[in-house]
Design an enzyme around this catalytic site. Sequence first.
Site, PDB file in Angstrom:
ATOM      1  N   LYS A 118     -17.040   8.045 -36.643  1.00 40.85           N
ATOM      2  CA  LYS A 118     -16.550   6.706 -37.001  1.00 40.85           C
ATOM      3  C   LYS A 118     -17.067   5.688 -35.992  1.00 40.85           C
ATOM      4  O   LYS A 118     -17.172   5.997 -34.790  1.00 40.85           O
ATOM      5  CB  LYS A 118     -15.012   6.758 -37.009  1.00 40.85           C
ATOM      6  CG  LYS A 118     -14.327   5.473 -37.431  1.00 40.85           C
ATOM      7  CD  LYS A 118     -12.808   5.677 -37.452  1.00 40.85           C
ATOM      8  CE  LYS A 118     -12.041   4.434 -37.846  1.00 40.85           C
ATOM      9  NZ  LYS A 118     -10.577   4.656 -37.862  1.00 40.85           N
ATOM     10  N   SER A 161      -8.318   3.446 -42.165  1.00 38.95           N
ATOM     11  CA  SER A 161      -9.525   2.741 -41.823  1.00 38.95           C
ATOM     12  C   SER A 161     -10.749   3.641 -41.710  1.00 38.95           C
ATOM     13  O   SER A 161     -11.862   3.140 -41.715  1.00 38.95           O
ATOM     14  CB  SER A 161      -9.328   2.013 -40.495  1.00 38.95           C
ATOM     15  OG  SER A 161      -9.092   2.948 -39.445  1.00 38.95           O
ATOM     16  N   SER A 178      -4.957   6.420 -40.415  1.00 39.13           N
ATOM     17  CA  SER A 178      -6.359   6.183 -40.746  1.00 39.13           C
ATOM     18  C   SER A 178      -7.237   7.410 -40.921  1.00 39.13           C
ATOM     19  O   SER A 178      -8.351   7.295 -41.411  1.00 39.13           O
ATOM     20  CB  SER A 178      -7.004   5.298 -39.689  1.00 39.13           C
ATOM     21  OG  SER A 178      -6.714   3.974 -39.984  1.00 39.13           O
TER      22      SER A 178
HETATM   23  N1  GLN Z   1      -3.656   1.330 -42.167  1.00 44.36           N
HETATM   24  C1  GLN Z   1      -2.991   1.235 -40.912  1.00 44.36           C
HETATM   25  C2  GLN Z   1      -3.284  -0.113 -40.298  1.00 44.36           C
HETATM   26  O1  GLN Z   1      -3.848  -0.903 -40.959  1.00 44.36           O
HETATM   27  C3  GLN Z   1      -3.427   2.339 -40.019  1.00 44.36           C
HETATM   28  C4  GLN Z   1      -4.724   2.095 -39.361  1.00 44.36           C
HETATM   29  C5  GLN Z   1      -5.137   3.190 -38.430  1.00 44.36           C
HETATM   30  O2  GLN Z   1      -4.554   4.283 -38.419  1.00 44.36           O
HETATM   31  N2  GLN Z   1      -6.118   2.879 -37.613  1.00 44.36           N
HETATM   32  O3  GLN Z   1      -2.949  -0.374 -39.197  1.00 44.36           O
END
Ligand code: GLN
Length: 480
Positions: free
Chosen positions: A83, A158, A182
């Site tokens: 990532k 994400s 994420s």
């Molecule tokens: N979707 C969650 C957020 O927007 C989690 C994001 C993540 O785990 N980096 O914060």
Amino acid sequence: MVKNYPPKTYTSLTEIQADLRTGSTTCAQLVAHYLRNIEAQNATLNAFVAVYAEQARARAVEIDAKIASGTAGRLAGMVLGIKDVLCYKDHGLQAGSKILDGFTSQFTATAVQRVLDEDAIIIGRQNCDEFAMGSSNENSAFGVVRNAIDPARVPGGSSGGSAVAVQADMCLASLGSDTGGSVRQPAAFCGVVGLKPTYARVSRWGLVAYGSSFDCIGPITKCVADAAILLEIMAGSDDFDSTVSDQPVPAYSQNLPLNKKLRIGYLREGLESEGVDAQIKRATSQKLDQIRAAGHQVEAFDFPLIKYFLPTYYVLTTAEASSNLSRFDGVRYGHRSAGATDLVSLYKKSRSEGFGDEVRRRIMLGTFVLSANYYDAYYTKAQKVRRLIAQETQKLFERFDFVVSPTTPTTAFLLGQQTPDPLQMYLADIFTVQANVVGNPCISVPNGADENGLPIGFQIMGSPFEEANLLAFAESLEKI
Ligand code: GLN
């Protein structure tokens, strides 16, 4: 429309290594295969923002030689994507943001170094929501990522690029990051496995910080065994990260058989709430029936604090993000505004131009909850609620070995469907954030598909540092 889903070739490192041993494949052939898949699909899916084709080919040749001489590491044959929040020396790093335009990592993240030391091949850098903020991969400066099962739909976020890359067989596994879901949520949307380890199990050195007391690096794989070996290699103490645990790292990859009868608790909302898609409820209750049939005890529980999960998560992570992201000032890294006239306007313009809407929204929210007049009302209060949630979660683990729920309330939604309303988007994480708020390990495993063929995820949370059992249980589910 569900397109003709690519035929899967290898679904585990074990299979690959068996073929490497007999000579029926080589690392060079594997890399060529994944590069072909990237070539054929990445223009549509946008999972990779950089492909290290030449380096991957060269490394494959080196590792094939090591295999021939019997000196190869434990990840020989594993072709990985990382990532765009993980540092890899001399390679670009942007966290999906324009503010890091042109930035190159000065060092390699500990987790990445450890997989390289075991002869994994890194094939490229994967698209993600900007600074890992999002649930749909629609917040990236590199553009949206598409779900390979239906390109009109989101892959989740994400770590959307990382999940799609595995889903569409553009690499065997990916390393993502999970601050509130994420790794698990995109894994669920893409029909693959996503593991969030215990907080502090894996060093965060070289991971771009979002919410430092929540952030975890975790693998996205096609099977539980691959998650186990990756965790085993990445986990453990690190001189570069004083917060990482020095608890010994069990041989997760060796411990997978599980013969014990377990007590499983399921979150009643996961099966009964109106907000959960009917087909996800059905798939979840079928999975619970299978678990019962395998001889385990399954019982519902209520968790009244669930209504505070998202507020607690969003107050604390935005607070931490506003502090972590203050370093992106147009002076030290990446984008610098051409229109600045003095230092203050340099900061303001560089940050306004460099950050996207969601990141700006969160920096403002976080700055607000930390501001002198509101600190106690929001930040301190949320810390107290975090403690309460942790205490209540701990009590659950006195009753149960594992706590389960659907990973997400819906399957992959259409691109653009949730973007008009950020609060609606935040609901995608209702089941995933608890594990980050309390720090427990948590995994999402595939649990069939809805009537449109869209994957459903089943989530299992364990006690802190009990990944060995968690992985063993998750693997036992692959078999029933
Ligand atoms: N979707 C969650 C957020 O927007 C989690 C994001 C993540 O785990 N980096 O914060």
